[in-house]
Design a protein around this motif. Structure first.
Motif, PDB file in Angstrom:
ATOM      1  N   THR A 190      28.949 -59.926 149.209  1.00  0.00           N
ATOM      2  CA  THR A 190      28.506 -60.133 147.827  1.00  0.00           C
ATOM      3  C   THR A 190      28.768 -61.571 147.417  1.00  0.00           C
ATOM      4  O   THR A 190      29.314 -62.370 148.192  1.00  0.00           O
ATOM      5  N   VAL A 191      28.367 -61.911 146.201  1.00  0.00           N
ATOM      6  CA  VAL A 191      28.488 -63.283 145.711  1.00  0.00           C
ATOM      7  C   VAL A 191      29.932 -63.590 145.352  1.00  0.00           C
ATOM      8  O   VAL A 191      30.774 -62.694 145.246  1.00  0.00           O
ATOM      9  N   ARG A 192      30.231 -64.866 145.183  1.00  0.00           N
ATOM     10  CA  ARG A 192      31.614 -65.289 144.939  1.00  0.00           C
ATOM     11  C   ARG A 192      32.236 -64.567 143.740  1.00  0.00           C
ATOM     12  O   ARG A 192      33.358 -64.081 143.800  1.00  0.00           O
ATOM     13  N   ARG A 193      31.513 -64.483 142.636  1.00  0.00           N
ATOM     14  CA  ARG A 193      32.064 -63.912 141.397  1.00  0.00           C
ATOM     15  C   ARG A 193      32.502 -62.458 141.554  1.00  0.00           C
ATOM     16  O   ARG A 193      33.425 -62.011 140.865  1.00  0.00           O
ATOM     17  N   LEU A 194      31.865 -61.714 142.446  1.00  0.00           N
ATOM     18  CA  LEU A 194      32.107 -60.276 142.545  1.00  0.00           C
ATOM     19  C   LEU A 194      32.982 -59.883 143.735  1.00  0.00           C
ATOM     20  O   LEU A 194      33.140 -58.697 144.015  1.00  0.00           O
ATOM     21  N   GLN A 195      33.563 -60.858 144.413  1.00  0.00           N
ATOM     22  CA  GLN A 195      34.359 -60.541 145.597  1.00  0.00           C
ATOM     23  C   GLN A 195      35.538 -59.615 145.290  1.00  0.00           C
ATOM     24  O   GLN A 195      35.796 -58.659 146.018  1.00  0.00           O
ATOM     25  N   ALA A 196      36.256 -59.877 144.212  1.00  0.00           N
ATOM     26  CA  ALA A 196      37.476 -59.109 143.932  1.00  0.00           C
ATOM     27  C   ALA A 196      37.220 -57.619 143.742  1.00  0.00           C
ATOM     28  O   ALA A 196      37.870 -56.788 144.375  1.00  0.00           O
ATOM     29  N   MET A 228      24.963 -57.099 150.310  1.00  0.00           N
ATOM     30  CA  MET A 228      24.495 -55.856 149.727  1.00  0.00           C
ATOM     31  C   MET A 228      24.303 -56.093 148.233  1.00  0.00           C
ATOM     32  O   MET A 228      25.270 -56.351 147.513  1.00  0.00           O
ATOM     33  N   LEU A 229      23.067 -56.043 147.793  1.00  0.00           N
ATOM     34  CA  LEU A 229      22.765 -56.318 146.390  1.00  0.00           C
ATOM     35  C   LEU A 229      22.866 -55.056 145.541  1.00  0.00           C
ATOM     36  O   LEU A 229      22.698 -53.946 146.038  1.00  0.00           O
ATOM     37  N   GLY A 230      23.130 -55.256 144.250  1.00  0.00           N
ATOM     38  CA  GLY A 230      23.195 -54.134 143.326  1.00  0.00           C
ATOM     39  C   GLY A 230      24.515 -54.025 142.599  1.00  0.00           C
ATOM     40  O   GLY A 230      24.748 -53.060 141.862  1.00  0.00           O
ATOM     41  N   HIS A 231      25.387 -55.032 142.780  1.00  0.00           N
ATOM     42  CA  HIS A 231      26.701 -55.001 142.129  1.00  0.00           C
ATOM     43  C   HIS A 231      26.727 -55.779 140.819  1.00  0.00           C
ATOM     44  O   HIS A 231      27.786 -55.890 140.193  1.00  0.00           O
ATOM     45  N   GLY A 232      25.572 -56.323 140.427  1.00  0.00           N
ATOM     46  CA  GLY A 232      25.516 -57.090 139.182  1.00  0.00           C
ATOM     47  C   GLY A 232      25.292 -58.569 139.395  1.00  0.00           C
ATOM     48  O   GLY A 232      25.381 -59.358 138.442  1.00  0.00           O
ATOM     49  N   GLU A 233      24.987 -58.963 140.627  1.00  0.00           N
ATOM     50  CA  GLU A 233      24.734 -60.369 140.937  1.00  0.00           C
ATOM     51  C   GLU A 233      23.382 -60.817 140.382  1.00  0.00           C
ATOM     52  O   GLU A 233      22.501 -60.002 140.139  1.00  0.00           O
ATOM     53  N   THR A 234      23.239 -62.102 140.181  1.00  0.00           N
ATOM     54  CA  THR A 234      21.961 -62.679 139.752  1.00  0.00           C
ATOM     55  C   THR A 234      21.268 -63.321 140.955  1.00  0.00           C
ATOM     56  O   THR A 234      21.910 -63.595 141.972  1.00  0.00           O
ATOM     57  N   GLU A 235      19.969 -63.577 140.817  1.00  0.00           N
ATOM     58  CA  GLU A 235      19.265 -64.245 141.914  1.00  0.00           C
ATOM     59  C   GLU A 235      19.865 -65.621 142.178  1.00  0.00           C
ATOM     60  O   GLU A 235      20.011 -66.028 143.336  1.00  0.00           O
ATOM     61  N   ALA A 236      20.242 -66.333 141.122  1.00  0.00           N
ATOM     62  CA  ALA A 236      20.830 -67.661 141.303  1.00  0.00           C
ATOM     63  C   ALA A 236      22.121 -67.572 142.108  1.00  0.00           C
ATOM     64  O   ALA A 236      22.393 -68.422 142.975  1.00  0.00           O
ATOM     65  N   GLU A 237      22.928 -66.549 141.852  1.00  0.00           N
ATOM     66  CA  GLU A 237      24.169 -66.376 142.600  1.00  0.00           C
ATOM     67  C   GLU A 237      23.893 -66.026 144.061  1.00  0.00           C
ATOM     68  O   GLU A 237      24.600 -66.488 144.966  1.00  0.00           O
TER      69      GLU A 237
END
Length: 308
Positions: A190-196, A228-237
């Motif tokens: 996942t993206v950096r913001r949602l790693q935790a 794996m997309l669907g956790h709240g990430e944006t396309e930019a992220e």
């Protein structure tokens, strides 16, 4: 609670998760004969595949194409990622000394042309299981010299940030790299913001370091990662993550939709459409990834043996 009740609760949770899926995420599992053949062989040998443990939606298709992903070192992971179906626990089972040979035998019996080896995280082991990957690769090659072997490893991290553990991590990765797999995969997920919340016990930069180290140790080995997309990430992220992967020389990429395994796992924040996956795949190709699989049902090992 009785085991029967736990099983029923699990089935009920999976049914509830499936009922809410958009149509493009619903597909048949494949021929029952192909599923049962693989299931029989692995159960007889008391080994595991992530195809079964993770209930991958593509397992029937992959079995028919003579590919499978073996789950090494038992079915219990020492970490507790919020998206993963694999069982968690701090006291995983002891290693089966015959597992490398059992996997090699299964590869032969199933006639597999392309094999993916993955594992649970084994933070309880001195080398985090790196040597086990190398032993299993050697066993497969001895018995099945024409079969190619890809690895999908954990980060092999077992210490504190900075200092000596950096060298230990590099030594563990080198153990696997020296076995010269056909491809070295480590998923950033996942993206950096949602790693935790998504990857408990893992770190974004640590995962980038794994891929960077592989390239430094042997530039000829293709590296691969997946989201794996669907956790709240944006396309930019997502695009920022792809840029970070390319910056460490990552060659191959998979992008798929997160599908909630049960009500105990993280809820899905968004179902990305097939058109959105197509767009991300095109953008990834333009960024220099040599091999891209992007689609709702794509998983880490989907069509792993097919290189564009």
């Amino acid at each position: 609670m009785p085991a029967e009740t736990n099983a029923l609760d699990s089935v009920s949770s999976r049914r509830l998760a499936v009922e809410g899926l958009p149509e493009w995420l619903k597909r048949p599992l494949g021929k029952a004969s192909e599923l049962s053949t693989v299931q029989r062989i692995i159960k007889q040998r008391q080994i595991h595949t992530i195809c079964e443990e993770g209930r991958c939606p593509n397992r029937g298709e992959c079995y028919a194409q003579k590919t499978a992903t073996f789950l090494l070192m038992g079915p219990t992971c020492t970490r507790s990622c919020g998206f993963c179906q694999v069982d968690k626990g701090h006291a995983p089972m002891p290693l089966d000394p015959e597992e490398p040979q059992k996997v090699a035998e299964s590869v032969s019996l199933l006639g597999l042309r392309y094999v993916v080896l993955t594992s649970v995280a084994r933070d309880d082991l001195p080398d985090q299981g790196a040597g086990w990957f190398a032993q299993t690769i050697a066993a497969i090659r001895q018995r099945n010299p024409v079969s190619q072997v890809e690895v999908l490893t954990p980060d092999f991290w077992g210490g504190r940030e900075g200092g000596e553990p950096d060298a230990l991590q590099q030594a563990r990765i080198a153990t696997v790299v020296n076995a010269v797999p056909a491809c070295y995969n480590h998923n950033i997920e996942t993206v950096r913001r949602l790693q935790a919340p998504v990857r408990r016990g893992a770190k974004y930069d640590r995962s980038l370091r794994v891929l960077q180290l592989v390239k430094a140790l042997n530039p000829a080995i293709p590296t691969k990662s997946g989201l794996m997309l669907g956790h709240g990430e944006t396309e930019a992220e997502v695009l920022e993550t792809l840029a970070d992967l390319r910056a460490v020389g990552c060659d191959r990429l998979t992008i798929g939709q997160y599908m909630r395994p049960s009500l105990e796992h993280l809820p899905v924040q968004k179902y990305w459409t097939p058109a959105e996956f197509d767009r991300l795949g095109e953008l990834a190709g333009g960024m220099g990834f040599a091999h891209v699989r992007s689609g709702p049902l794509v998983r880490s090992s989907y069509h792993a043996g097919e290189v564009d």
